[in-house]
Design a protein around this motif. Structure first.
Motif, PDB file in Angstrom:
ATOM      1  N   LEU A   1       9.264  -3.497  -2.957  1.00 32.71           N
ATOM      2  CA  LEU A   1       8.550  -2.535  -3.791  1.00 32.71           C
ATOM      3  C   LEU A   1       8.052  -1.358  -2.962  1.00 32.71           C
ATOM      4  O   LEU A   1       8.138  -0.200  -3.384  1.00 32.71           O
ATOM      5  N   GLY A   2       7.547  -1.650  -1.765  1.00 30.46           N
ATOM      6  CA  GLY A   2       7.092  -0.573  -0.897  1.00 30.46           C
ATOM      7  C   GLY A   2       8.215   0.361  -0.494  1.00 30.46           C
ATOM      8  O   GLY A   2       8.055   1.582  -0.488  1.00 30.46           O
ATOM      9  N   ARG A   3       9.388  -0.208  -0.188  1.00 31.71           N
ATOM     10  CA  ARG A   3      10.539   0.625   0.193  1.00 31.71           C
ATOM     11  C   ARG A   3      10.996   1.505  -0.970  1.00 31.71           C
ATOM     12  O   ARG A   3      11.387   2.650  -0.761  1.00 31.71           O
ATOM     13  N   LEU A   4      10.928   0.977  -2.180  1.00 34.09           N
ATOM     14  CA  LEU A   4      11.431   1.723  -3.325  1.00 34.09           C
ATOM     15  C   LEU A   4      10.457   2.795  -3.810  1.00 34.09           C
ATOM     16  O   LEU A   4      10.880   3.871  -4.250  1.00 34.09           O
ATOM     17  N   LEU A   5       9.169   2.509  -3.764  1.00 35.29           N
ATOM     18  CA  LEU A   5       8.197   3.362  -4.458  1.00 35.29           C
ATOM     19  C   LEU A   5       7.404   4.290  -3.542  1.00 35.29           C
ATOM     20  O   LEU A   5       6.769   5.227  -4.035  1.00 35.29           O
ATOM     21  N   ASN A   6       7.420   4.053  -2.246  1.00 34.55           N
ATOM     22  CA  ASN A   6       6.660   4.933  -1.355  1.00 34.55           C
ATOM     23  C   ASN A   6       7.284   6.324  -1.324  1.00 34.55           C
ATOM     24  O   ASN A   6       8.505   6.467  -1.255  1.00 34.55           O
ATOM     25  N   GLY A   7       6.443   7.328  -1.388  1.00 38.42           N
ATOM     26  CA  GLY A   7       6.906   8.707  -1.302  1.00 38.42           C
ATOM     27  C   GLY A   7       7.380   9.307  -2.612  1.00 38.42           C
ATOM     28  O   GLY A   7       7.821  10.451  -2.645  1.00 38.42           O
ATOM     29  N   ILE A   8       7.296   8.549  -3.703  1.00 38.98           N
ATOM     30  CA  ILE A   8       7.765   9.045  -5.000  1.00 38.98           C
ATOM     31  C   ILE A   8       6.680   9.878  -5.667  1.00 38.98           C
ATOM     32  O   ILE A   8       5.494   9.533  -5.633  1.00 38.98           O
ATOM     33  N   THR A   9       7.086  10.972  -6.271  1.00 38.40           N
ATOM     34  CA  THR A   9       6.210  11.758  -7.136  1.00 38.40           C
ATOM     35  C   THR A   9       6.886  11.924  -8.485  1.00 38.40           C
ATOM     36  O   THR A   9       8.123  11.970  -8.563  1.00 38.40           O
TER      37      THR A   9
ATOM     38  N   SER B   1       0.851  -1.185   0.000  1.00 38.48           N
ATOM     39  CA  SER B   1       0.000   0.000   0.000  1.00 38.48           C
ATOM     40  C   SER B   1       0.889   1.238   0.000  1.00 38.48           C
ATOM     41  O   SER B   1       1.955   1.249   0.616  1.00 38.48           O
ATOM     42  N   PHE B   2       0.434   2.266  -0.702  1.00 39.54           N
ATOM     43  CA  PHE B   2       1.235   3.474  -0.840  1.00 39.54           C
ATOM     44  C   PHE B   2       0.439   4.685  -0.378  1.00 39.54           C
ATOM     45  O   PHE B   2      -0.785   4.743  -0.546  1.00 39.54           O
ATOM     46  N   ALA B   3       1.157   5.663   0.160  1.00 41.18           N
ATOM     47  CA  ALA B   3       0.544   6.963   0.422  1.00 41.18           C
ATOM     48  C   ALA B   3       0.335   7.682  -0.905  1.00 41.18           C
ATOM     49  O   ALA B   3       1.058   7.451  -1.872  1.00 41.18           O
ATOM     50  N   THR B   4      -0.659   8.541  -0.952  1.00 34.96           N
ATOM     51  CA  THR B   4      -0.917   9.268  -2.187  1.00 34.96           C
ATOM     52  C   THR B   4       0.234  10.210  -2.512  1.00 34.96           C
ATOM     53  O   THR B   4       0.857  10.794  -1.621  1.00 34.96           O
TER      54      THR B   4
ATOM     55  N   ASN C   1      -0.867  12.982  -7.189  1.00 34.29           N
ATOM     56  CA  ASN C   1      -1.132  12.876  -8.629  1.00 34.29           C
ATOM     57  C   ASN C   1      -1.902  11.584  -8.844  1.00 34.29           C
ATOM     58  O   ASN C   1      -1.334  10.488  -8.806  1.00 34.29           O
ATOM     59  N   ALA C   2      -3.214  11.695  -9.067  1.00 29.89           N
ATOM     60  CA  ALA C   2      -4.068  10.510  -9.128  1.00 29.89           C
ATOM     61  C   ALA C   2      -3.682   9.581 -10.275  1.00 29.89           C
ATOM     62  O   ALA C   2      -3.717   8.349 -10.127  1.00 29.89           O
ATOM     63  N   GLU C   3      -3.308  10.145 -11.421  1.00 28.70           N
ATOM     64  CA  GLU C   3      -2.933   9.301 -12.558  1.00 28.70           C
ATOM     65  C   GLU C   3      -1.645   8.541 -12.270  1.00 28.70           C
ATOM     66  O   GLU C   3      -1.521   7.358 -12.601  1.00 28.70           O
ATOM     67  N   PHE C   4      -0.686   9.211 -11.650  1.00 34.03           N
ATOM     68  CA  PHE C   4       0.560   8.524 -11.290  1.00 34.03           C
ATOM     69  C   PHE C   4       0.274   7.420 -10.271  1.00 34.03           C
ATOM     70  O   PHE C   4       0.800   6.306 -10.385  1.00 34.03           O
ATOM     71  N   ASP C   5      -0.567   7.720  -9.276  1.00 35.15           N
ATOM     72  CA  ASP C   5      -0.882   6.714  -8.263  1.00 35.15           C
ATOM     73  C   ASP C   5      -1.535   5.492  -8.888  1.00 35.15           C
ATOM     74  O   ASP C   5      -1.244   4.348  -8.500  1.00 35.15           O
ATOM     75  N   ALA C   6      -2.414   5.698  -9.867  1.00 32.94           N
ATOM     76  CA  ALA C   6      -3.068   4.569 -10.525  1.00 32.94           C
ATOM     77  C   ALA C   6      -2.048   3.715 -11.267  1.00 32.94           C
ATOM     78  O   ALA C   6      -2.084   2.474 -11.207  1.00 32.94           O
TER      79      ALA C   6
END
Length: 489
Positions: free
Chosen positions: A62-70, A32-35, A38-43
């Motif tokens: 995957l969670g460690r790498l991708l959480n907090g990314i914009t 699970s990721f924090a928003t 950017n809704a399209e990026f999150d999707a």
């Protein structure tokens, strides 16, 4: 005896119950990721993570790498402004084959000469080529890696033009962390997500990086032996031919058909039969080599025969200009000349991105397939230019100039309004930081890239303006930034 009886009873129970008693393991749950805001990026990110877990990747990693990314719009802009495509070829080459880069390369060869000799003996790649790539990719390890690999790769995957490619890199990056080959904090990268001193993409690291000293780590970040061997292994694996040349500068006969410079490979013996000679007057070596004629600046510039090893360098970076720079650096670092014999025809000019976009649009409208009108001069546009030139009985060298653009405009019936002059605009802090980084990479000492204009930065801008023939103002403007981007670094 009691233990044996218990074991036998357990076996009997398992047999009696049959396979239906085996409890199926639940599928791993995607992270699970924090928003990101950017809704399209999150999707996209959530869907990618789900598919990645389905392909066996670890949800926790995957969670460690991708959480907090914009997504970073600067990365998309840099991707679309690559100097391989937008700066004149002579600027691209001369801004990279510099005395500073050569001197630093010679110093590196002197420092680790025995290692480079051993790597060359193992992989068959001249040490000058290895060091040339090293210098071009990371200034021999001195270049700052200012991006997080996961964020850079995610931005380019989300942007979508090469989604499958960059999603593959993200999967490989995840595997690197899973296998303990690197920690997320170590994975600083270029804007394109390239790693370490040789700037390997993650999938290349997994398959090609070398533990040269046998210490159990393929350390392309800090270990110079691992870096050199990894570059050599990459080129050998992609087909490097030991002992064969990369290119030869050539002289073409009068009334030569420039349309033959269309990327078709012919034997050196075939080219010689057409009157092509080495510019140094020496006899040809292996006449069976399959080689292409290359006119990097059209009919008025140097002419080169590109041999198979040139194509191997292109596997490192899919650009003729890049491969030419590596070849020139390699030749000079191994004791040869750093320049071509024939001068660049700077007087004929070259098109900027907006002009190239117009050229592509007009050629497409006239039935010459230049491919997507994106302002990037690639092989499709070159073929369209060559076809137009041939139809107009012009030298079909495929090189775009303002003279050619005006000819295309005339044939398309397009009138061009004169361009209105505009006052340069000052940069915001992020623009100043980018300008400072570019100036520093090009050898103009602008100081720390902090977005603040001080005396050092102003002096660097003035030196750059003088070198580029611009009005010397010492101001951080969009005009100076555009010129610095075009010059590369």
């Amino acid at each position: 005896m009691a233990r044996a009886m218990i074991l036998a009873a357990a076996i009997s129970l398992a047999i009696a119950c049959g396979p239906s008693s085996v409890v199926a393991q639940p599928a791993p749950t995607p992270p699970s990721f924090a928003t990101s805001g950017n809704a399209e990026f999150d999707a996209w990110r959530d869907d990618f993570a789900r598919r990645a877990v389905g392909r066996g990747r670890d949800p926790a990693v995957l969670g460690r790498l991708l959480n907090g990314i914009t997504p970073d719009p600067r990365i998309v802009e840099l991707d679309q402004r690559q100097p391989e495509f937008v700066s004149p070829v002579w600027d691209y080459v001369t801004n990279r084959v510099t005395e500073r880069r050569l001197n630093d390369g010679r110093a590196l060869k002197s420092s680790i000469g025995s290692t480079l000799d051993a790597v060359e003996a193992r992989y068959g790649v001249p040490s000058g080529i290895i060091v040339g790539i090293w210098g071009l990719e990371s200034n021999y390890g001195d270049a700052a890696l200012n991006y997080q690999a996961a964020a850079a790769l995610s931005t380019l995957a989300f942007e979508g033009r090469r989604r499958e490619q960059f999603e593959g890199y993200l999967l490989a990056l995840t595997e690197m962390v899973e296998r303990g080959l690197a920690e997320p904090a170590q994975l600083n990268s270029s804007w394109a997500g390239a790693l370490g001193q040789p700037q390997f993409m993650p999938d290349v690291y997994l398959t090609t990086a070398v533990d040269w000293d046998g210490d159990g780590h393929r350390d392309i970040w800090n270990n110079r032996g691992d870096v050199a061997a990894s570059i050599g292994n990459y080129l050998q694996d992609r087909g490097w031919q030991r002992g064969q040349p990369v290119f030869d500068e050539v002289r073409l006969p009068n009334n030569f058909d420039y349309a033959l410079a269309d990327g078709t490979s012919r034997t050196v013996a075939d080219w010689a039969a057409r009157g092509v000679t080495r510019i140094d007057g020496q006899a040809w070596g292996d006449g069976a080599l399959q080689s292409q004629l290359f006119l990097p600046a059209g009919a008025q510039g140097p002419a080169l025969l590109l041999h198979p090893n040139f194509g191997v360098i292109r596997r490192y970076n899919n650009s003729d200009r890049y491969a030419l720079v590596v070849a020139l650096l390699g030749r000079a670092l191994d004791g040869g000349a750093s320049t071509l014999v024939r001068s660049w025809p700077t007087q004929i000019g070259s098109l900027n991105r907006e002009q190239t976009l117009e050229l592509q649009t007009l050629l497409n409208g006239m039935g010459y397939d230049a491919g997507p009108a994106d302002g990037l001069f690639g092989s499709g546009t070159r073929r369209a230019v060559r076809a137009f030139q041939a139809a107009q009985n012009l030298p079909a060298d495929g090189f775009p100039t303002e003279t050619l653009l005006n000819e295309v405009r005339a044939r398309a019936g397009v009138a061009v309004a004169p361009e209105a002059a505009r006052e340069p605009r000052g940069l915001d802090r992020s623009g100043i930081r980018e300008l400072q980084r570019l100036l520093n990479r090009q050898g103009y000492s602008a100081g720390t890239a902090d977005g603040v204009i001080g005396t050092r930065t102003r002096n660097a801008i003035r030196a750059f303006e003088r070198a580029r023939g611009l009005e010397v103002r010492g101001r951080a403007t969009d005009v100076v930034l555009e010129a610095a981007r075009a010059a590369g670094g």
